[in-house]
Structure formats: C-alpha cells, structure tokens
Design a protein around this motif. Structure first.
Motif, PDB file in Angstrom:
ATOM      1  N   THR A 206       0.813  -1.219   0.000  1.00 24.36           N
ATOM      2  CA  THR A 206       0.000   0.000   0.000  1.00 24.36           C
ATOM      3  C   THR A 206       0.843   1.264   0.000  1.00 24.36           C
ATOM      4  O   THR A 206       0.299   2.354  -0.199  1.00 24.36           O
ATOM      5  N   ARG A 207       2.168   1.136   0.268  1.00 21.52           N
ATOM      6  CA  ARG A 207       3.071   2.285   0.358  1.00 21.52           C
ATOM      7  C   ARG A 207       2.654   3.245   1.472  1.00 21.52           C
ATOM      8  O   ARG A 207       2.870   4.456   1.399  1.00 21.52           O
ATOM      9  N   LYS A 208       2.058   2.690   2.512  1.00 22.86           N
ATOM     10  CA  LYS A 208       1.677   3.498   3.668  1.00 22.86           C
ATOM     11  C   LYS A 208       2.697   3.329   4.791  1.00 22.86           C
ATOM     12  O   LYS A 208       3.408   2.324   4.855  1.00 22.86           O
ATOM     13  N   ILE A 209       2.729   4.302   5.669  1.00 21.22           N
ATOM     14  CA  ILE A 209       3.630   4.253   6.816  1.00 21.22           C
ATOM     15  C   ILE A 209       3.057   3.278   7.849  1.00 21.22           C
ATOM     16  O   ILE A 209       1.862   3.300   8.158  1.00 21.22           O
ATOM     17  N   ILE A 210       3.915   2.428   8.384  1.00 22.78           N
ATOM     18  CA  ILE A 210       3.491   1.515   9.444  1.00 22.78           C
ATOM     19  C   ILE A 210       3.503   2.278  10.767  1.00 22.78           C
ATOM     20  O   ILE A 210       4.497   2.921  11.119  1.00 22.78           O
ATOM     21  N   TYR A 211       2.387   2.211  11.479  1.00 19.24           N
ATOM     22  CA  TYR A 211       2.280   2.906  12.774  1.00 19.24           C
ATOM     23  C   TYR A 211       1.664   1.961  13.814  1.00 19.24           C
ATOM     24  O   TYR A 211       0.587   1.419  13.592  1.00 19.24           O
ATOM     25  N   PRO A 212       2.339   1.782  14.965  1.00 20.42           N
ATOM     26  CA  PRO A 212       3.701   2.212  15.264  1.00 20.42           C
ATOM     27  C   PRO A 212       4.715   1.323  14.563  1.00 20.42           C
ATOM     28  O   PRO A 212       4.518   0.116  14.456  1.00 20.42           O
ATOM     29  N   CYS A 213       5.794   1.913  14.083  1.00 20.75           N
ATOM     30  CA  CYS A 213       6.758   1.171  13.271  1.00 20.75           C
ATOM     31  C   CYS A 213       7.799   0.507  14.164  1.00 20.75           C
ATOM     32  O   CYS A 213       7.924   0.810  15.348  1.00 20.75           O
ATOM     33  N   GLY A 214       8.543  -0.426  13.577  1.00 19.85           N
ATOM     34  CA  GLY A 214       9.644  -1.055  14.288  1.00 19.85           C
ATOM     35  C   GLY A 214       9.341  -2.466  14.749  1.00 19.85           C
ATOM     36  O   GLY A 214       8.182  -2.889  14.880  1.00 19.85           O
ATOM     37  N   LEU A 215      10.424  -3.206  15.014  1.00 15.51           N
ATOM     38  CA  LEU A 215      10.294  -4.599  15.431  1.00 15.51           C
ATOM     39  C   LEU A 215       9.703  -4.735  16.828  1.00 15.51           C
ATOM     40  O   LEU A 215       8.990  -5.701  17.119  1.00 15.51           O
ATOM     41  N   ILE A 216      10.001  -3.802  17.720  1.00 16.27           N
ATOM     42  CA  ILE A 216       9.514  -3.911  19.094  1.00 16.27           C
ATOM     43  C   ILE A 216       7.996  -3.813  19.119  1.00 16.27           C
ATOM     44  O   ILE A 216       7.305  -4.640  19.728  1.00 16.27           O
ATOM     45  N   ALA A 217       7.461  -2.796  18.455  1.00 17.60           N
ATOM     46  CA  ALA A 217       6.010  -2.623  18.430  1.00 17.60           C
ATOM     47  C   ALA A 217       5.327  -3.759  17.691  1.00 17.60           C
ATOM     48  O   ALA A 217       4.248  -4.227  18.081  1.00 17.60           O
ATOM     49  N   ASN A 218       5.934  -4.235  16.614  1.00 16.00           N
ATOM     50  CA  ASN A 218       5.320  -5.295  15.815  1.00 16.00           C
ATOM     51  C   ASN A 218       5.172  -6.587  16.612  1.00 16.00           C
ATOM     52  O   ASN A 218       4.240  -7.356  16.388  1.00 16.00           O
TER      53      ASN A 218
END
Length: 408
Positions: A206-218
């Motif tokens: 989708t070319r959208k920003i991941i929020y919240p980004c990063g491995l910790i949040a994921n």
C-alpha cells in the motif's frame, strides 16, 4: 623545494646550538630565544601541575590490613542477612502455560506437570494446597488455569507474564523504533522509509507508513489475562468472588511522557504486520479508520513492552492490586492464548508475586553480601595464620628484586 623547508628550531639545532657554543654570534641569540620559548611550554610551577599536592600514602602492615578483612565481614554479614530475610518473605508462584493447548477440553481438567509450576511461599500451608490443573477451550483459544493460594497474600499483589529465550536486547531489535512517531509527530514517509524502523517501516503493497513502526512494536505481547476468580474459599463454602486487579499504574513514573496520540490520518498509516492478523487490544484486521487508530498514550501494556529487557528471561507487569489481600483458596485464571513462542523455542508463564521494601523475591543481593563477608573472613584467617606462623620482617631490603640472587 623551499615550500617544504622547515625552519630549524633552537631545540632541534643540536647540543652546540642549545648550549650556545657555536661560532656564529647570531646563532647564540637565536638559540637563547628558542630556549626561552621552550621553557615557556613547561607546566607552571604550582603544587597541582608539578604534582606536589599533599596526599595520604598509607603504609600497609599486617596490623592495619588484617583487621580490615574482619571489619568488612562484620559490616557485610548483617546487611546481607537482613536483605536475604526480607527477600525470602516475598510470596511468589509461577505457572507455565506454554503447552496448555494439550490440556483436555473444558470443563475437564488435567494436572499441570510438576516442572511447569513453582511455588515459593514462606508460610505455605500444605493442608490448603492442591496441585494446579488446566483445561483448554479451542473455540476461544482460552487456557483455564486452576491454582491454589495456600496462604494469604498481602497487598500489593502483582500479576506478571514471563517469557524465556526472548532476546529483546538484540542490537537491531533495540534500535528498531521511532521515538518521534510514538510522541505523536506525523513523521514523513521519507524519514520512516529506510530509517531506524527498518524492516518494519513502510508497507510494500500500500506504500503506507506503518504505525507504530519497528520490530519492538510489531512483536508486542498480546496474550490477555482475566481477573482471578476465587472458586472456593479455604475452609468455607462461600460463593465465588472475583479478585479484581487493575491494569493502570503498571509503568515507571514519567514513562507516559514519551507517548502521545498520533497526528497521522487513517489514510496515511497501516498497522504493523502482526497486528493485522491478531485479535484483542492489538488486533486491527481491517486496518485503521478515523475513529479506530491505536493510541499509545492510553495503553500501558504497550508502554511496558516497549521498555526492553536486558536478559533473555524476563517478566513484565500486567496487573496489580494495591488495596486487597489475595485470600487462600482455589482460583481460576482465564488466559487468551494469542502469542506464539514456539518460533524461538521459548516459554511463557504467569507469575503472581508480592513485594517487600527490598523489592521482589530475589535473594541474589543478600547472598552477595553474605558471600563477600564469608570471603573476607576466610582471607583474614589465612593471612593471619600466615603472619603468625611465618612472619615477614617489615622493611627488609633483602626482599627487593635487585637484591635477589640471580638464577641461571
């Protein structure tokens, strides 16, 4: 070439120039001038710069050193005993529910293997204790844990989840976060893409920003724990009652200042990959909408998870009760099992614990003080015996290395 010719300094001119013994009169003047400039570079003639400050330089003798060993033991031993005693007063028990899916279907129960639970109670009443059991509800993926509280747990009572073999301290995992994004800023796409959150930075489809980004949040922990239900009070036929625990005030003071509601719009962002297929408070299978965007400032479980652990085996606070004691009896705790641990060969457990003025149940500090005291006594006795049996003459010049006989 002249451009590379270095002018000869007085200090480089040789012993004759420095001593003023050349035949050239001009060189005598130049040498004297150079020596004056060289002398100006010496440290000032002060006590500090010339290392003349007064200092205590004790002469270590058996009369001063040996009592020091026993003095350390006298100080450390009672401190260690006090720390160890109060650490042992903390009540704590752990229930490992990693393999709960192998338990029989509810309402049937099976006893949890003995290596899957651990009770550390200083006043355990064995007459009220029954081994913990479990059952499994496949439809809701709920693990029912039945456990005994043999003795009264005074407040505050804490509920933790515990993970093993989970390396939150990995370098790439630690740096995979964007603090400005969590603080509410609408960080630009070009800043997030390829930044510290990589590889969980932007969605490739989708070319959208991941929020919240990063491995910790994921990878946030998303198992959920209900309140323990007291099924039967020890020694009575009282009705079931719920031991209510709060999910607030489980973070360190000032931790909330790092998080704010985001300024992104729903069209700009997308949930982390693991959140898109999850359920519960971190489940967004349909993505974000304007009225349904994750707010980190209102989720203390998220804040607890984002403060990474330094060791591969760790526990994090999930609930607490600061007002009511946990009465003896048989309890039921329902755990919704969402978080996979098989991929990293880990385990997950639930931990109930109290606390004391020295913190949780950790006897290491007290044992460390006691160990230092014991080592000091041992060394003191050894050195004392050595001094009494074969004393060494103080100030004996024959012990100097240059006075030792040469060995061939």
């Amino acid at each position: 070439m002249a451009i590379f010719k270095r002018k000869t300094r007085a200090t480089d001119a040789g012993p004759d120039a420095r001593n003023g013994s050349t035949d050239d009169a001009d060189s005598d003047a130049a040498s004297a001038k150079g020596l004056r400039k060289y002398a100006q570079r010496k440290p000032a003639n002060t006590a500090f710069k010339q290392q003349r400050l007064k200092a205590w330089q004790p002469i270590l003798t058996p009369r001063t050193v040996l009592p020091a060993f026993f003095l350390v033991a006298i100080i450390f031993a009672p401190i260690g005993a006090v720390l160890y005693y109060f650490a042992e007063q903390v009540n704590e028990f752990t229930l490992d529910y990693t393999q709960c899916s192998t338990a029989p279907a509810a309402p049937e129960q099976a006893q949890i293997p003995s290596n899957k639970y651990d009770y550390q109670l200083h006043n355990k009443n064995t007459s009220n204790f029954q081994p913990p059991t479990w059952s499994w509800n496949a439809d809701s993926r709920t693990c029912n844990l039945y456990f005994s509280v043999p003795s009264r747990l005074e407040s505050s009572v804490f509920l933790y989840y515990k993970l093993t073999n989970y390396y939150q301290n990995h370098r790439r995992y630690v740096k995979s976060i964007d603090s400005s994004q969590l603080d509410g800023d609408a960080v630009a796409y070009n800043t997030i893409s390829g930044g510290t959150c990589k590889p969980v930075d932007v969605d490739p489809t989708t070319r959208k920003i991941i929020y919240p980004c990063g491995l910790i949040a994921n990878s946030v922990f998303n198992d959920t724990f209900g309140d323990p239900v007291l099924l039967n009070v020890a020694g009575s036929n009282a009705a079931n009652q719920t031991y209510v625990m709060s999910e607030k005030n489980i973070i360190w003071p000032g931790e909330k200042n790092k998080y704010s509601r985001t300024k992104y719009t729903a069209e700009q962002i997308i949930p982390p990959p693991y959140w898109q297929g999850a359920t519960g408070e971190f489940g967004f299978p349909n993505g974000y909408t304007e009225g349904n965007i994750f707010d980190p400032s209102d989720n203390e479980h998220f804040m607890v998870w984002m403060r990474i652990a330094g060791l591969p085996t760790f526990r994090k606070l999930y609930k607490r009760n600061d007002n009511d004691a946990m009465e003896p009896g048989r309890y039921l705790l329902e755990v919704v099992d969402n978080y996979p641990v098989a991929m990293f060969d880990g385990t997950k457990s639930v931990v109930f614990s109290t606390s004391s003025w020295v913190g949780g149940r950790n006897p290491f500090l007290g044992l460390s003080f006691i160990a230092v005291a014991a080592l000091s006594v041992l060394l003191g006795l050894v050195f004392t015996a050595r001094h009494l049996i074969k004393p060494r003459k103080l100030g004996d010049m024959s012990y100097l290395s240059w006075n030792q006989p040469e060995t061939k």
